[in-house]
Design a protein around this motif. Structure first.
Motif, PDB file in Angstrom:
ATOM      1  N   HIS A  57      -3.373  11.759   4.313  1.00  0.00           N
ATOM      2  CA  HIS A  57      -2.460  12.605   3.526  1.00  0.00           C
ATOM      3  C   HIS A  57      -2.081  11.926   2.204  1.00  0.00           C
ATOM      4  O   HIS A  57      -2.128  12.547   1.125  1.00  0.00           O
ATOM      5  N   PHE A  58      -1.723  10.629   2.263  1.00  0.00           N
ATOM      6  CA  PHE A  58      -1.366   9.911   1.044  1.00  0.00           C
ATOM      7  C   PHE A  58      -2.568   9.752   0.112  1.00  0.00           C
ATOM      8  O   PHE A  58      -2.424   9.876  -1.120  1.00  0.00           O
ATOM      9  N   GLU A  59      -3.730   9.485   0.675  1.00  0.00           N
ATOM     10  CA  GLU A  59      -4.909   9.324  -0.159  1.00  0.00           C
ATOM     11  C   GLU A  59      -5.235  10.622  -0.886  1.00  0.00           C
ATOM     12  O   GLU A  59      -5.658  10.617  -2.050  1.00  0.00           O
ATOM     13  N   THR A  60      -5.075  11.710  -0.194  1.00  0.00           N
ATOM     14  CA  THR A  60      -5.319  13.005  -0.845  1.00  0.00           C
ATOM     15  C   THR A  60      -4.354  13.234  -1.995  1.00  0.00           C
ATOM     16  O   THR A  60      -4.730  13.701  -3.076  1.00  0.00           O
ATOM     17  N   ASN A  61      -3.109  12.903  -1.780  1.00  0.00           N
ATOM     18  CA  ASN A  61      -2.095  13.110  -2.835  1.00  0.00           C
ATOM     19  C   ASN A  61      -2.377  12.226  -4.052  1.00  0.00           C
ATOM     20  O   ASN A  61      -2.310  12.684  -5.199  1.00  0.00           O
ATOM     21  N   ILE A  62      -2.682  10.947  -3.838  1.00  0.00           N
ATOM     22  CA  ILE A  62      -2.898  10.071  -4.999  1.00  0.00           C
ATOM     23  C   ILE A  62      -4.248  10.354  -5.652  1.00  0.00           C
ATOM     24  O   ILE A  62      -4.459   9.978  -6.809  1.00  0.00           O
ATOM     25  N   ARG A  65      -3.059  13.135  -7.849  1.00  0.00           N
ATOM     26  CA  ARG A  65      -1.883  12.798  -8.684  1.00  0.00           C
ATOM     27  C   ARG A  65      -1.849  11.285  -8.908  1.00  0.00           C
ATOM     28  O   ARG A  65      -0.905  10.601  -8.523  1.00  0.00           O
ATOM     29  N   ARG A  66      -2.867  10.783  -9.540  1.00  0.00           N
ATOM     30  CA  ARG A  66      -2.975   9.333  -9.731  1.00  0.00           C
ATOM     31  C   ARG A  66      -1.877   8.797 -10.657  1.00  0.00           C
ATOM     32  O   ARG A  66      -1.432   7.657 -10.503  1.00  0.00           O
ATOM     33  N   GLU A  67      -1.450   9.601 -11.639  1.00  0.00           N
ATOM     34  CA  GLU A  67      -0.476   9.099 -12.620  1.00  0.00           C
ATOM     35  C   GLU A  67       0.953   9.110 -12.090  1.00  0.00           C
ATOM     36  O   GLU A  67       1.852   8.532 -12.714  1.00  0.00           O
ATOM     37  N   GLN A  68       1.189   9.779 -10.966  1.00  0.00           N
ATOM     38  CA  GLN A  68       2.542   9.838 -10.423  1.00  0.00           C
ATOM     39  C   GLN A  68       2.797   8.590  -9.572  1.00  0.00           C
ATOM     40  O   GLN A  68       2.280   8.448  -8.454  1.00  0.00           O
ATOM     41  N   ILE A  69       3.602   7.685 -10.129  1.00  0.00           N
ATOM     42  CA  ILE A  69       3.842   6.401  -9.485  1.00  0.00           C
ATOM     43  C   ILE A  69       4.591   6.579  -8.164  1.00  0.00           C
ATOM     44  O   ILE A  69       4.448   5.766  -7.236  1.00  0.00           O
ATOM     45  N   GLY A  70       5.363   7.645  -8.039  1.00  0.00           N
ATOM     46  CA  GLY A  70       6.139   7.835  -6.821  1.00  0.00           C
ATOM     47  C   GLY A  70       5.291   7.933  -5.569  1.00  0.00           C
ATOM     48  O   GLY A  70       5.682   7.434  -4.502  1.00  0.00           O
ATOM     49  N   TRP A  71       4.114   8.572  -5.690  1.00  0.00           N
ATOM     50  CA  TRP A  71       3.255   8.669  -4.510  1.00  0.00           C
ATOM     51  C   TRP A  71       2.716   7.302  -4.100  1.00  0.00           C
ATOM     52  O   TRP A  71       2.597   7.000  -2.916  1.00  0.00           O
ATOM     53  N   TRP A  72       2.347   6.474  -5.065  1.00  0.00           N
ATOM     54  CA  TRP A  72       1.889   5.125  -4.758  1.00  0.00           C
ATOM     55  C   TRP A  72       2.984   4.317  -4.051  1.00  0.00           C
ATOM     56  O   TRP A  72       2.726   3.606  -3.075  1.00  0.00           O
ATOM     57  N   VAL A  73       4.228   4.452  -4.555  1.00  0.00           N
ATOM     58  CA  VAL A  73       5.341   3.698  -3.968  1.00  0.00           C
ATOM     59  C   VAL A  73       5.613   4.180  -2.545  1.00  0.00           C
ATOM     60  O   VAL A  73       5.854   3.380  -1.622  1.00  0.00           O
ATOM     61  N   GLU A  79       3.194   1.852   4.504  1.00  0.00           N
ATOM     62  CA  GLU A  79       2.479   0.727   5.083  1.00  0.00           C
ATOM     63  C   GLU A  79       3.434  -0.427   5.397  1.00  0.00           C
ATOM     64  O   GLU A  79       3.270  -1.135   6.412  1.00  0.00           O
ATOM     65  N   GLU A  80       4.426  -0.617   4.544  1.00  0.00           N
ATOM     66  CA  GLU A  80       5.409  -1.679   4.797  1.00  0.00           C
ATOM     67  C   GLU A  80       6.206  -1.391   6.056  1.00  0.00           C
ATOM     68  O   GLU A  80       6.474  -2.310   6.862  1.00  0.00           O
ATOM     69  N   ASP A  81       6.585  -0.137   6.248  1.00  0.00           N
ATOM     70  CA  ASP A  81       7.349   0.212   7.444  1.00  0.00           C
ATOM     71  C   ASP A  81       6.544  -0.029   8.720  1.00  0.00           C
ATOM     72  O   ASP A  81       7.116  -0.289   9.790  1.00  0.00           O
ATOM     73  N   ASN A  82       5.235   0.088   8.578  1.00  0.00           N
ATOM     74  CA  ASN A  82       4.382  -0.135   9.733  1.00  0.00           C
ATOM     75  C   ASN A  82       3.864  -1.574   9.799  1.00  0.00           C
ATOM     76  O   ASN A  82       2.896  -1.861  10.522  1.00  0.00           O
ATOM     77  N   ILE A  91      -2.290  -1.445  -1.950  1.00  0.00           N
ATOM     78  CA  ILE A  91      -1.902  -0.192  -2.626  1.00  0.00           C
ATOM     79  C   ILE A  91      -1.228  -0.489  -3.954  1.00  0.00           C
ATOM     80  O   ILE A  91      -1.498   0.170  -4.984  1.00  0.00           O
ATOM     81  N   PHE A  92      -0.333  -1.466  -3.988  1.00  0.00           N
ATOM     82  CA  PHE A  92       0.319  -1.834  -5.253  1.00  0.00           C
ATOM     83  C   PHE A  92      -0.706  -2.309  -6.283  1.00  0.00           C
ATOM     84  O   PHE A  92      -0.626  -1.984  -7.477  1.00  0.00           O
ATOM     85  N   GLU A  93      -1.687  -3.094  -5.836  1.00  0.00           N
ATOM     86  CA  GLU A  93      -2.706  -3.576  -6.765  1.00  0.00           C
ATOM     87  C   GLU A  93      -3.530  -2.402  -7.310  1.00  0.00           C
ATOM     88  O   GLU A  93      -3.886  -2.372  -8.501  1.00  0.00           O
ATOM     89  N   ARG A  94      -3.869  -1.454  -6.427  1.00  0.00           N
ATOM     90  CA  ARG A  94      -4.602  -0.269  -6.897  1.00  0.00           C
ATOM     91  C   ARG A  94      -3.771   0.526  -7.906  1.00  0.00           C
ATOM     92  O   ARG A  94      -4.300   1.023  -8.901  1.00  0.00           O
ATOM     93  N   SER A  95      -2.465   0.639  -7.636  1.00  0.00           N
ATOM     94  CA  SER A  95      -1.607   1.392  -8.572  1.00  0.00           C
ATOM     95  C   SER A  95      -1.503   0.690  -9.922  1.00  0.00           C
ATOM     96  O   SER A  95      -1.433   1.343 -10.970  1.00  0.00           O
ATOM     97  N   LEU A  96      -1.524  -0.660  -9.915  1.00  0.00           N
ATOM     98  CA  LEU A  96      -1.464  -1.380 -11.189  1.00  0.00           C
ATOM     99  C   LEU A  96      -2.730  -1.184 -12.004  1.00  0.00           C
ATOM    100  O   LEU A  96      -2.689  -1.271 -13.245  1.00  0.00           O
ATOM    101  N   GLU A  97      -3.846  -0.938 -11.338  1.00  0.00           N
ATOM    102  CA  GLU A  97      -5.059  -0.627 -12.087  1.00  0.00           C
ATOM    103  C   GLU A  97      -4.934   0.717 -12.797  1.00  0.00           C
ATOM    104  O   GLU A  97      -5.544   0.925 -13.841  1.00  0.00           O
TER     105      GLU A  97
END
Length: 588
Positions: A57-62, A65-73, A79-82, A91-97
């Motif tokens: 679900h998250f992969e589909t959204n990003i 919507r790659r430019e929307q930082i909220g989905w990456w966060v 993943e942190e909760d799990n 994921i953070f590294e991918r978002s920084l790219e």
């Protein structure tokens, strides 16, 4: 036509609706809320399936919507909760790219590492962040906060030094100084604040330095030194800001140094022209903010004097306010001579000689707009008050004489003149014991002005000096200029009589009554007749009455003639009765 008003039925309705009924009906008609189903995971396989679905679900959204930082966060937080920290980090590294210029994204990345106590990872993330985005302050704040939190003070100091090389704003320097204070390094904190004011030599920096020294470093002498340096070392436009004086005076007041605070306030009042009108401030081209600050500074000064000042201090504040009002009036209308009078009187009562002279000099410089006497009447009194001030208060008769001479040189005597100026100037020469100058001035006044008052004052002066011959010469010129003036003839005759010249007095009266045009002939005739009566010349007095009756048959003349005949010097009661009968026959 208007319809007739109908009376409405105001009786209560047969069925009453209560509030309880309304609430009951609303609750019955409310739709039932549908709750989402609760997914219960029973084993590891179902858990992995759940994670796979959520990741898809998250992969589909990003993906869309790659430019929307909220989905990456959100994805990284999932993943942190799990407890999938490596995946979250990936994921953070991918978002920084996608957007490596986003300071918010770097901050979320660093906070993730810090929450999970990955200190070195957090340090690496923040180090990369401040290298890429050195102008985003909250990244530096987070970096130094983390280093101080973990207790690595040398590392925190190193980060601050790296930050200071980029010349950040004032808050960054203050944060550095406060860090050194918390670390117990007061010397290092003072060195940081000195570097701060050297980097930004402005009033704001010095005031923050002084505030830090007073409240955080608890060093009163250092704070006072900083305030003094702000007044002496800064540029004029910076050191003359109202807030510098206000904060310096407030600091001294808090320390109980009321005299020092008063000196600061008075210096600000004289330097910044506090309490004066807005015209001078507009001439200085001050911004509205600075004008407001100066007004607040002046109000603080007034409040300070009311709280800690004596009577003299409060009077000084009131005088400053009054001076400002008068300056505003004369700036609006320089020809408002009444305002100049009040302003000069204020300075005479409370100011020094230089201030009074300055006010008078500025006042007399405003000449009336037209050469008409009605416009000059109030203006002349400025010169008179100026000369009286020099003579009565300053005891400078020479300067007062110069004031009168300057005034006389400005008056257009060919169109009009003022006798009072000539007489005041001449009397001043007399008080200076310079009779020659007084006589020359009055002689010049007779030639240029020629008013009756000047003749009268000149004659009174010579008579007081016992110069009878000069008085006779003056009366001669007086009568040549005004032969119709009966007052002048009478005074001249009285002068001759007072010195025992009876024949000259009689000749003057004869010459006076023979004039064709007189302003008050009855006064001359009465004076002539009284003179003869007092001299015991009854026959001559009778002849004068007869001559007067030839010119006028006024009833008062007949009555006076008859009363004269009834006196000892007259012919007797029969002559008086005969005079009354003649008058009755004449006036019947």
């Amino acid at each position: 036509m208007s319809r007739a008003g109908q009376v409405k039925n105001r009786a209560p309705a047969p069925i009453q609706i209560s509030a309880e009924q309304l609430l009951r009906e609303s609750a019955e008609r409310q739709e039932q809320s549908v709750l989402d189903p609760v997914n219960k995971i029973h084993d590891a396989e179902e858990y992995q399936s759940h994670l796979r679905d959520r990741r898809q679900h998250f992969e589909t959204n990003i993906r869309y919507r790659r430019e929307q930082i909220g989905w990456w966060v959100k994805y990284a937080r999932f993943e942190e909760d799990n407890k999938e920290f490596e995946r979250a980090r990936s994921i953070f590294e991918r978002s920084l790219e996608v957007d490596h210029r986003s300071g918010e994204l770097w901050l979320r990345y660093a906070e993730f590492e810090m929450r999970n106590e990955f200190v070195n990872h957090a340090r690496n993330v923040l180090d990369r962040a401040v290298q890429i985005l050195p102008r985003i302050d909250f990244l530096w704040y987070k970096y130094v906060y983390m280093e101080e939190t973990v207790g690595d003070l040398p590392k925190c100091r190193t980060v601050f030094e790296r930050w200071m090389k980029w010349l950040p704003d004032d808050n960054a320097w203050l944060a550095y100084g406060r860090f050194e204070t918390r670390a117990g390094n007061n010397v290092g904190a003072q060195e940081v604040m000195r570097r701060y004011v050297n980097t930004y030599p402005c009033a704001r920096a010095f005031l923050r330095y002084a505030k830090w020294a007073e409240w955080e470093a608890k060093d009163v002498s250092l704070a006072r030194t900083v305030f003094e340096a702000a007044l002496t070392d800064l540029e004029v436009e910076e050191s003359r800001q109202a807030r510098v004086f206000k904060q310096f005076a407030s600091f001294e007041e808090r320390q109980g140094e009321y005299e020092r605070a008063r000196v600061i306030y008075k210096h600000a009042v004289s330097l910044l022209h506090l309490g004066e009108d807005e015209i001078k401030q507009q001439e200085e081209d001050l911004p509205d903010y600075e004008i407001t600050k100066r007004q607040e500074l002046y109000k603080s000064y007034v409040a300070f004097e009311k709280k800690h000042g004596d009577r003299q201090g409060i009077e000084d504040v009131i005088l400053t306010k009054q001076r400002a009002e008068y300056k505003k009036k004369i700036a609006t209308d320089p020809l408002d001579y009444d305002a100049w009078f009040e302003y000069a009187k204020l300075e005479e009562d409370h100011g020094d000689a230089a201030a009074v002279r300055d006010v008078y000099e500025r006042a007399v410089a405003n000449l009336p707009p037209a050469q008409e006497k009605q416009h000059w009447k109030r203006y002349i009194y400025l010169w008179i008050y100026y000369a009286l001030f020099e003579e009565m208060q300053m005891k400078d008769l020479d300067r007062a004489s110069q004031v009168y001479q300057t005034c006389l040189s400005l008056i257009p005597h060919s169109k009009f003149s003022f006798a009072k100026i000539w007489t005041y100037a001449a009397k001043l020469h007399v008080r200076r014991r310079d009779l020659v100058a007084a006589r020359k001035l009055l002689g010049k006044a007779i030639g240029l002005c020629g008013k009756e008052k000047i003749f009268v004052e000149y004659i009174a002066l010579e008579l007081a000096l016992g110069e009878v011959d000069r008085c006779r010469a003056l009366y001669t010129n007086y009568l040549k200029a005004m032969p119709h003036n009966c007052q002048a003839w009478s005074k001249y005759a009285e002068l001759e009589r007072s010195v025992g010249e009876t024949e000259r007095c009689r000749a003057l009266y004869e010459l006076a009554v023979s004039q064709q045009a007189l302003d008050m002939p009855e006064m001359l005739w009465k004076g002539f007749i009284d003179f003869e009566i007092e001299e015991g010349e009854g026959d001559k007095a009778r002849k004068l009455y007869e001559r007067l009756l030839e010119r006028t048959g006024h009833v008062k003349v007949w009555i006076s003639f008859a009363q004269f005949e009834g006196t000892e010097i007259g012919a007797g009661l029969e002559a008086a009765r005969s005079t009354f009968e003649r008058a009755y026959d004449q006036l019947k």
